[in-house]
Design a protein around this motif. Structure first.
Motif, PDB file in Angstrom:
ATOM      1  N   VAL A 199      28.020 -35.958   9.621  1.00 60.93           N
ATOM      2  CA  VAL A 199      27.240 -34.721   9.526  1.00 60.93           C
ATOM      3  C   VAL A 199      27.331 -34.021  10.881  1.00 60.93           C
ATOM      4  N   LYS A 200      27.712 -32.747  10.863  1.00 56.80           N
ATOM      5  CA  LYS A 200      28.012 -32.029  12.107  1.00 56.80           C
ATOM      6  C   LYS A 200      26.772 -31.263  12.586  1.00 56.80           C
ATOM      7  N   LEU A 201      26.276 -31.659  13.736  1.00 57.65           N
ATOM      8  CA  LEU A 201      25.138 -31.002  14.383  1.00 57.65           C
ATOM      9  C   LEU A 201      25.655 -30.038  15.440  1.00 57.65           C
ATOM     10  N   LEU A 202      25.061 -28.860  15.500  1.00 54.06           N
ATOM     11  CA  LEU A 202      25.505 -27.863  16.477  1.00 54.06           C
ATOM     12  C   LEU A 202      24.346 -27.427  17.361  1.00 54.06           C
ATOM     13  N   ASP A 266      30.882 -23.794  10.407  1.00 56.83           N
ATOM     14  CA  ASP A 266      31.414 -25.127  10.122  1.00 56.83           C
ATOM     15  C   ASP A 266      30.384 -26.245  10.299  1.00 56.83           C
ATOM     16  N   CYS A 267      29.255 -25.951  10.934  1.00 62.11           N
ATOM     17  CA  CYS A 267      28.273 -27.011  11.159  1.00 62.11           C
ATOM     18  C   CYS A 267      27.488 -27.303   9.871  1.00 62.11           C
ATOM     19  N   ASP A 268      26.799 -28.437   9.866  1.00 62.43           N
ATOM     20  CA  ASP A 268      25.917 -28.784   8.749  1.00 62.43           C
ATOM     21  C   ASP A 268      24.456 -28.522   9.078  1.00 62.43           C
ATOM     22  N   ILE A 269      24.084 -28.701  10.339  1.00 65.71           N
ATOM     23  CA  ILE A 269      22.705 -28.502  10.800  1.00 65.71           C
ATOM     24  C   ILE A 269      22.770 -27.847  12.176  1.00 65.71           C
TER      25      ILE A 269
END
Length: 371
Positions: A199-202, A266-269
């Motif tokens: 999961v990608k965090l930004l 592109d992030c998830d959160i």
């Protein structure tokens, strides 16, 4: 032919100087200049060096010469007389604060026209300077005909605005969705992930004390299945890098506008862990929300939790609470359906609350003294 309504926008700096207020002032000047029979000029300072005058997007920008920046404020004697000269031809002057030199220039100029203050935040860090500045600021607030604040939190959390509540008008910051919707959506984060299903965090912002990145890194020690991407540079970068040993964290540095939009898409959160009242709104929250991304922010008493709302467009946690931050991240990371629901609500909130046309109509009404 109708006589033009003449607006003078005053701020410390203007793009290409990097800053949320500078970006906002440029947007406001450009959008206001499109109104019929309206003329917009901008008065700012150079960070250092000689003054210039130029045209951008139908707006005349005058940059006064400066000896440099001290305590976050440019030192420019020419600004005082340039303001006096330019204000004579203005029907209204909108000051973007905090900017002590602008306050002083107005009070010394003898300008009798309409004054509107766009209040972006209190002075938080320079407490010694604030003691000297406070009497000048209160006099300037008395002089103002109206004060524009982006959220009720700007007023309620301020050490100054509650005294002038009757002058305050709540108008949020506009977001121009077209620029984001048309941007290329390259998988700029996905292609850097160490694990394909992470999961990608930004995080996007300057690496400075009030952004709370150190608490985010502490939270990452207790999060599973996520990778964090930090976009931005700043004086704390070396210390933050030292804190990330063994953690799934990527430092991306300062991204171009195109790449930053791609990162939001592109992030998830999106995580916004700010810890001080210097963070008064957080335009980057809007930028993530326009792409339908849930936001984790902090319950600062400013405008931050008004942008992304707890339980509707994301989760809100106490500032400086790494454990609560980790729990919120894990909650969203483990529940794709919740992320999707918050993300849909976030995109709808941007469409409903931050549409430029309605916001600029409200601003022009305040500038003209109609509300």
């Amino acid at each position: 032919m109708a006589e033009k309504f003449r607006i003078l926008e005053v701020n410390k700096f203007y793009p290409p100087h990097i800053g949320g207020i500078e970006t906002l002032v440029a947007q406001r000047a450009r959008l206001l200049s499109k109104y019929p029979d309206t003329e917009v000029r901008v008065l700012v300072c150079q960070e250092k060096g000689r003054g210039t005058t130029e045209q951008q997007d139908g707006v005349t920008i005058t940059r006064c010469g400066s000896l440099g920046t001290y305590f976050s404020c440019p030192l420019s004697l020419s600004f005082l007389w340039t303001f006096r000269k330019m204000a004579k031809d203005a029907d209204v002057v909108e000051f973007h604060t905090p900017f002590p030199l602008g306050d002083l220039a107005c009070l010394l100029s003898g300008y009798k026209g309409r004054v509107v203050i766009a209040w972006h935040s209190d002075v938080v860090k320079q407490k010694k300077l604030l003691r000297l500045y406070a009497p000048l600021l209160r006099q300037f607030l008395k002089r103002a005909d109206a004060i524009i604040a982006a959220t009720p939190g700007h007023v309620d959390s301020s050490a100054f605005l509650p005294e002038f509540r009757e002058k305050c008008r709540i108008i949020p910051y506009a977001l121009e969705r077209d620029a984001y919707e048309k941007a290329a959506r390259t998988p700029i984060l996905t292609e850097k992930c160490r694990h394909p299903h992470a999961v990608k965090l930004l995080f996007a912002g300057r690496l400075v004390y009030y952004k709370g990145a150190s608490y985010l890194l502490e939270a990452m020690k207790h999060v599973r299945g996520c990778e964090l991407f930090l976009c931005g540079t700043g004086p704390l970068e070396d210390a933050l890098r030292a804190q990330t040993e063994g953690l799934p964290v990527h430092f991306l540095g300062r991204l171009s506008d195109e790449d930053l939009k791609a990162a939001f898409a592109d992030c998830d959160i999106f995580v916004f862990p700010s810890v001080e009242n210097s963070e008064a709104f957080g335009i980057v929250q809007q930028e993530a929300m326009v792409y339908g991304k849930p936001v984790i922010n902090t319950s600062l008493p400013t405008g931050v939790p008004y942008v992304s709302v707890h339980g509707k467009t994301g989760l809100t946690v106490p500032p400086r609470d790494a454990a609560a931050l980790a729990k919120a991240i894990q909650t969203l990371a483990d529940d794709p359906s919740l992320r999707a629901r918050y993300g849909r609500n976030a995109a709808e909130k941007v469409r409903r609350d931050y549409e430029p046309a309605a916001i600029m109509d409200s601003i022009i009404q305040v500038l003209k003294g109609k509300v």
